[in-house]
Structure formats: C-alpha cells, structure tokens
Write an enzyme that holds these catalytic residues in place. Structure first.
Site, PDB file in Angstrom:
ATOM      1  N   GLY A  63      16.871 110.558  48.002  1.00  0.00           N
ATOM      2  CA  GLY A  63      18.882 111.909  47.518  1.00  0.00           C
ATOM      3  C   GLY A  63      19.046 112.163  48.837  1.00  0.00           C
ATOM      4  O   GLY A  63      19.610 112.591  49.047  1.00  0.00           O
TER       5      GLY A  63
ATOM      6  N   ASN B 297      21.627 110.006  50.795  1.00  0.00           N
ATOM      7  CA  ASN B 297      22.875 109.339  50.031  1.00  0.00           C
ATOM      8  C   ASN B 297      23.900 110.480  49.185  1.00  0.00           C
ATOM      9  O   ASN B 297      24.796 111.051  48.546  1.00  0.00           O
ATOM     10  CB  ASN B 297      22.878 107.717  49.965  1.00  0.00           C
ATOM     11  CG  ASN B 297      22.800 107.163  50.729  1.00  0.00           C
ATOM     12  OD1 ASN B 297      23.931 107.204  51.625  1.00  0.00           O
ATOM     13  ND2 ASN B 297      21.820 107.087  51.224  1.00  0.00           N
TER      14      ASN B 297
ATOM     15  N   MET C 118      15.568 102.205  43.647  1.00  0.00           N
ATOM     16  CA  MET C 118      14.867 100.711  44.237  1.00  0.00           C
ATOM     17  C   MET C 118      14.195 100.045  42.474  1.00  0.00           C
ATOM     18  O   MET C 118      13.936  99.227  42.582  1.00  0.00           O
ATOM     19  CB  MET C 118      13.039 101.595  44.812  1.00  0.00           C
ATOM     20  CG  MET C 118      13.906 102.893  45.528  1.00  0.00           C
ATOM     21  SD  MET C 118      15.404 101.038  46.940  1.00  0.00           S
ATOM     22  CE  MET C 118      15.332 102.617  48.238  1.00  0.00           C
TER      23      MET C 118
ATOM     24  N   ILE D  62      15.850  96.787  39.875  1.00  0.00           N
ATOM     25  CA  ILE D  62      16.825  95.792  39.970  1.00  0.00           C
ATOM     26  C   ILE D  62      17.289  96.272  38.344  1.00  0.00           C
ATOM     27  O   ILE D  62      16.759  96.414  37.564  1.00  0.00           O
ATOM     28  CB  ILE D  62      16.792  94.427  39.806  1.00  0.00           C
ATOM     29  CG1 ILE D  62      15.826  94.757  41.390  1.00  0.00           C
ATOM     30  CG2 ILE D  62      17.331  93.466  39.642  1.00  0.00           C
ATOM     31  CD1 ILE D  62      16.597  93.486  42.569  1.00  0.00           C
ATOM     32  N   LEU D  63      19.395  95.981  38.499  1.00  0.00           N
ATOM     33  CA  LEU D  63      19.527  96.414  36.985  1.00  0.00           C
ATOM     34  C   LEU D  63      19.806  95.569  36.144  1.00  0.00           C
ATOM     35  O   LEU D  63      19.306  94.036  36.470  1.00  0.00           O
ATOM     36  CB  LEU D  63      21.040  97.182  37.373  1.00  0.00           C
ATOM     37  CG  LEU D  63      20.886  98.740  37.888  1.00  0.00           C
ATOM     38  CD1 LEU D  63      22.322  98.983  38.049  1.00  0.00           C
ATOM     39  CD2 LEU D  63      20.412  99.359  36.197  1.00  0.00           C
TER      40      LEU D  63
ATOM     41  N   ASN E  22      26.629 100.228  45.264  1.00  0.00           N
ATOM     42  CA  ASN E  22      25.751 100.144  45.975  1.00  0.00           C
ATOM     43  C   ASN E  22      26.285 100.157  47.235  1.00  0.00           C
ATOM     44  O   ASN E  22      26.546 100.045  47.498  1.00  0.00           O
ATOM     45  CB  ASN E  22      24.492  99.374  45.208  1.00  0.00           C
ATOM     46  CG  ASN E  22      23.188  98.854  45.519  1.00  0.00           C
ATOM     47  OD1 ASN E  22      22.648 100.458  45.726  1.00  0.00           O
ATOM     48  ND2 ASN E  22      22.909  97.789  46.693  1.00  0.00           N
TER      49      ASN E  22
ATOM     50  N   HIS F  80      24.444  99.295  50.614  1.00  0.00           N
ATOM     51  CA  HIS F  80      22.692  98.738  50.813  1.00  0.00           C
ATOM     52  C   HIS F  80      22.486  99.094  52.509  1.00  0.00           C
ATOM     53  O   HIS F  80      23.639  98.522  52.339  1.00  0.00           O
ATOM     54  CB  HIS F  80      23.117  96.785  51.022  1.00  0.00           C
ATOM     55  CG  HIS F  80      21.745  96.569  51.537  1.00  0.00           C
ATOM     56  ND1 HIS F  80      20.563  96.248  50.612  1.00  0.00           N
ATOM     57  CD2 HIS F  80      21.534  95.934  52.333  1.00  0.00           C
ATOM     58  CE1 HIS F  80      20.211  95.635  51.301  1.00  0.00           C
ATOM     59  NE2 HIS F  80      20.432  95.234  52.559  1.00  0.00           N
TER      60      HIS F  80
ATOM     61  N   GLN G 113      25.027 106.929  60.758  1.00  0.00           N
ATOM     62  CA  GLN G 113      26.541 106.501  61.263  1.00  0.00           C
ATOM     63  C   GLN G 113      27.581 105.971  60.061  1.00  0.00           C
ATOM     64  O   GLN G 113      28.455 105.451  60.713  1.00  0.00           O
ATOM     65  CB  GLN G 113      26.614 105.605  62.769  1.00  0.00           C
ATOM     66  CG  GLN G 113      25.575 106.492  63.685  1.00  0.00           C
ATOM     67  CD  GLN G 113      25.416 105.679  64.788  1.00  0.00           C
ATOM     68  OE1 GLN G 113      26.005 104.989  65.309  1.00  0.00           O
ATOM     69  NE2 GLN G 113      24.884 106.206  65.580  1.00  0.00           N
TER      70      GLN G 113
ATOM     71  N   GLU H 130      25.945 105.105  56.077  1.00  0.00           N
ATOM     72  CA  GLU H 130      26.114 105.286  54.685  1.00  0.00           C
ATOM     73  C   GLU H 130      27.081 106.571  54.087  1.00  0.00           C
ATOM     74  O   GLU H 130      27.744 106.599  53.475  1.00  0.00           O
ATOM     75  CB  GLU H 130      24.256 105.169  54.479  1.00  0.00           C
ATOM     76  CG  GLU H 130      23.738 103.905  54.308  1.00  0.00           C
ATOM     77  CD  GLU H 130      22.462 103.718  53.858  1.00  0.00           C
ATOM     78  OE1 GLU H 130      22.175 104.456  52.844  1.00  0.00           O
ATOM     79  OE2 GLU H 130      21.657 104.126  54.849  1.00  0.00           O
TER      80      GLU H 130
HETATM   81  C1  GAR Z   1      19.335 104.262  52.016  1.00  0.00           C
HETATM   82  O1  GAR Z   1      19.123 103.276  52.969  1.00  0.00           O
HETATM   83  C2  GAR Z   1      19.929 102.978  50.964  1.00  0.00           C
HETATM   84  O2  GAR Z   1      20.852 102.562  51.558  1.00  0.00           O
HETATM   85  C3  GAR Z   1      18.148 102.709  50.644  1.00  0.00           C
HETATM   86  O3  GAR Z   1      17.028 103.176  50.419  1.00  0.00           O
HETATM   87  C4  GAR Z   1      17.495 103.829  50.980  1.00  0.00           C
HETATM   88  C5  GAR Z   1      17.481 106.066  50.230  1.00  0.00           C
HETATM   89  O4  GAR Z   1      17.678 107.012  50.754  1.00  0.00           O
HETATM   90  N1  GAR Z   1      19.361 101.601  49.843  1.00  0.00           N
HETATM   91  C6  GAR Z   1      18.350  99.844  49.543  1.00  0.00           C
HETATM   92  O5  GAR Z   1      17.619  99.511  49.689  1.00  0.00           O
HETATM   93  C7  GAR Z   1      19.039  99.709  48.582  1.00  0.00           C
HETATM   94  N2  GAR Z   1      18.757  97.947  48.394  1.00  0.00           N
HETATM   95  P1  GAR Z   1      17.998 108.286  50.085  1.00  0.00           P
HETATM   96  O6  GAR Z   1      17.358 108.155  48.667  1.00  0.00           O
HETATM   97  O7  GAR Z   1      17.927 109.304  51.688  1.00  0.00           O
HETATM   98  O8  GAR Z   1      20.093 107.814  50.289  1.00  0.00           O
END
Ligand code: GAR
Length: 208
Positions: free
Chosen positions: A12, A14, A91, A93-94, A108, A110, A179, A181
């Site tokens: 979490g 992000n 994680m 797929i909808l 989303n 990525h 840097q 996300e």
């Molecule tokens: C992040 O790097 C996000 O971009 C990636 O998983 C991580 C989650 O981190 N998402 C994917 O790969 C989706 N295809 P977080 O739970 O600390 O935000």
C-alpha cells in the site's frame, strides 16, 4: 467532489502516496472515501485504518469464480457510490462487468513504461526482473485507464527512471516507486477529478 475508491492487495505505498497527496491538498476535485483489499493481510489496510478510512475486504481466494468475485466488488463499489476507482498495487484482473460498468473511470499504476514489460504475468517484482534481464537502461512507471486488455487502456502519465549498474529487482522497484509511481499516480488522480482528461479512441489527452 468525486468519490475515489482505492483497490489494494499488498503493502500500500501507492495508497499512502494518495493519502499524503490528499492531506497536502494535491488532489483537487475528489476525496478518497473507501479502500478495498483483495487480501485480508494487506498492510495497506493498516494504512487506511491509521488514516481513519473505511475499508472492505473482498478476498479473491474466498470466491470460486471470477464472476462471484466481480459481483462482490460491484456491490461494494456501488454501495459507496464510487466515481473513480484507483488500482494501487491491486493484483487481481478485473472482470468485464466491472470494467464496462466503470469504463474510463478505473485507473491503474504499472511499474514500467508501457508497452514494455506489461500484460499478463507482469506485476510487482516480475516487471523489474524482466527489465533487468532485458538490460534496459531506462524504465519507469505508467498510469493508465483500465480496459479489457491487461495494461492496454489509454495512457495518462508516464515517467522514466534510470536503471543503475548493480540494481536488484528490489532496488529498482523502490527507485521506480520513489521517483515515478508516488508522483504520477496522485497527479493523474487529481487530473481526472478536475475533469482534465479526455479519452478518444483509446488515447488520453490532458487539457491545460
Ligand atoms: C507497485 O510497484 C505497483 O506499480 C505494482 O505493484 C506494486 C504495489 O506496491 N502494481 C502492479 O504490478 C500491477 N500490475 P504498493 O502496494 O506498495 O503500492
């Protein structure tokens, strides 16, 4: 004010970036009202709780079929009158029903520069492992709308990040998060809530 619902599955960070951005007034035109986790043990739930945010668990493993999982997700999303759904490290797929119901209202983040290292099987650390194996010197992150094609929806924002000699997938993942996300995800959410993103023929344009 648009109702933002954030979907998570893991750490979490992000989600945290979104909560911090909201607190400092960087998300205009919307407020985060709810968090949904596909994983009951996600640390993201603790972050939501600490912030005083309501959360729900829609545990993917508790449903036999993708349809049942989607139905439950739809129930929660409709219950909180979601205007924008943000997949922040989600994680799963909808299914089509959710995607069609919220067409161009799901975004989303990525961890690569789409169309590199994306699509089925490319998630989390797998993406960074693939980037390092390929030997790219630049990678980054992408925020995009979600459509029926995994990682195939209109691109909203991207930011490049350098790969350094000696990087491990974990080191690269952290650099991409720090840097790129955590910066572009809140920015894209704000642009959406301000009504500044126009999508036509799967191309997103941002109005000044
Ligand atoms: C992040 O790097 C996000 O971009 C990636 O998983 C991580 C989650 O981190 N998402 C994917 O790969 C989706 N295809 P977080 O739970 O600390 O935000």
């Amino acid at each position: 004010m648009l109702n933002i619902v954030v979907l998570v599955s893991g750490g979490g960070t992000n989600l945290q970036a979104l909560l911090d951005a909201e607190e400092t007034g960087k998300i205009r035109g919307g407020r985060i009202i709810h968090v949904i986790s596909s994983n009951p043990d996600a640390y993201a739930l603790e972050r939501a709780n600490r912030h005083g945010l309501c959360s729900s668990i829609v545990n993917r493993k508790a449903y036999l079929t993708a349809e049942e999982f989607d139905n439950e997700l739809l129930k929660v999303l409709e219950g909180c009158e979601a205007d924008l759904i943000v997949l922040a490290g989600f994680m799963c797929i909808l299914g089509e029903r959710v995607i069609q119901r919220y067409s161009n209202r799901i975004i989303n983040v990525h961890p690569s520069l789409i169309p590199a290292f994306c699509g089925k099987g490319f998630y989390g650390l797998h993406v960074h492992k693939a980037a390092l194996s390929y030997g790219v010197k630049l990678t980054g992150a992408t925020v995009h709308f979600v459509n029926e094609i995994p990682d195939g929806g209109a691109i909203i924002l991207q930011k490049a990040v350098e790969v350094h000699k000696g990087d491990t997938p974990e080191i690269l993942q952290l650099r991409v998060m720090r840097q790129a996300e955590w910066e572009i995800l809140p920015r894209a959410v704000s642009l959406f809530c301000e009504g500044k993103i126009i999508v036509k023929d799967n191309i997103a344009t941002i109005e000044d």
